[in-house]
Design a protein around this motif. Structure first.
Motif, short mmCIF file in Angstrom:
data_model
loop_
_atom_site.label_atom_id
_atom_site.label_comp_id
_atom_site.label_asym_id
_atom_site.label_seq_id
_atom_site.Cartn_x
_atom_site.Cartn_y
_atom_site.Cartn_z
N LEU A 5 17.72 -16.01 89.16
CA LEU A 5 18.33 -15.46 90.37
C LEU A 5 17.32 -15.51 91.51
O LEU A 5 16.23 -14.97 91.39
CB LEU A 5 18.75 -13.99 90.13
N PHE A 6 17.69 -16.17 92.60
CA PHE A 6 16.87 -16.22 93.80
C PHE A 6 17.35 -15.14 94.75
O PHE A 6 18.56 -14.96 94.94
CB PHE A 6 16.97 -17.60 94.47
N VAL A 7 16.40 -14.43 95.37
CA VAL A 7 16.75 -13.29 96.22
C VAL A 7 16.04 -13.36 97.57
O VAL A 7 14.83 -13.63 97.64
CB VAL A 7 16.37 -11.96 95.52
N CYS A 8 16.82 -13.11 98.63
CA CYS A 8 16.27 -12.92 99.97
C CYS A 8 16.98 -11.72 100.59
O CYS A 8 17.63 -10.94 99.89
CB CYS A 8 16.36 -14.18 100.82
N LEU A 9 16.91 -11.60 101.89
CA LEU A 9 17.47 -10.43 102.56
C LEU A 9 19.00 -10.47 102.62
O LEU A 9 19.68 -9.60 102.10
CB LEU A 9 16.87 -10.29 103.95
N GLY A 10 19.56 -11.50 103.26
CA GLY A 10 21.00 -11.54 103.47
C GLY A 10 21.77 -12.52 102.61
O GLY A 10 22.99 -12.55 102.65
N ASN A 11 21.05 -13.36 101.87
CA ASN A 11 21.65 -14.36 100.99
C ASN A 11 22.48 -15.40 101.74
O ASN A 11 23.50 -15.86 101.28
CB ASN A 11 22.49 -13.70 99.89
#
Length: 158
Positions: A5-11
């Protein structure tokens, strides 16, 4: 099944770009039945939206499919379901802690993407939503995803 799973702020920018690039690399390696790839954001502002037009444009430029991508928010079950949770920056790592269940329910190894590209000399993938530099982010993601896949293959014996 290995799940990433890759995660950032707003996807809508960095993590869907990483998801698409990594999925492309997994497919090229013939590991589609072994590695599952997803992305999410720590915020919920863009839930259900397609990736940012800048992300779609750079992925199109490199012939990487992004048609099925839709933004979603991280949930606590992700820590149980995923083998690896890969964050784009320190802020994402801190924000992930608010979603994390008790330690005994966590299966995921949480890392930052640029840990896999230390020669770049930076620790965080900048957010092109603010900088507009989708090409630079793509180059960071592309290099890091190569090395992440190699890391996973070695760690999992595949």
């Amino acid at each position: 099944m290995i799940q990433v799973l890759f995660v950032c702020l707003g996807n809508i920018c960095r993590s869907p770009m990483a998801e698409a690039v990594f999925r492309h690399k997994v497919k090229q390696a013939g590991l589609e039945g072994v590695i599952v790839v997803d992305s999410a954001g720590t915020g919920d502002w863009h839930t259900g939206e397609r990736p940012h037009h800048g992300t779609r444009k750079i992925l199109d430029q490199y012939g990487i499919d992004h048609q099925s991508l839709r933004a979603r928010q991280v949930k606590s079950q992700d820590f149980e379901q995923f083998t690896y949770i890969i964050a784009m920056d320190d802020s994402n790592v801190r924000n992930l802690q608010s979603f994390a269940p008790d330690r005994d329910k966590q299966n995921a190894e949480v890392r930052k993407l640029l840990e896999f590209a230390p020669s770049r000399g930076v620790r965080d993938v900048p957010d092109p939503y603010y900088t507009g530099n989708f090409q630079e982010v793509y180059e960071m993601v592309e290099e890091s995803c190569d090395r992440l896949l190699a890391y996973i293959r070695e760690a999992q014996g595949i």
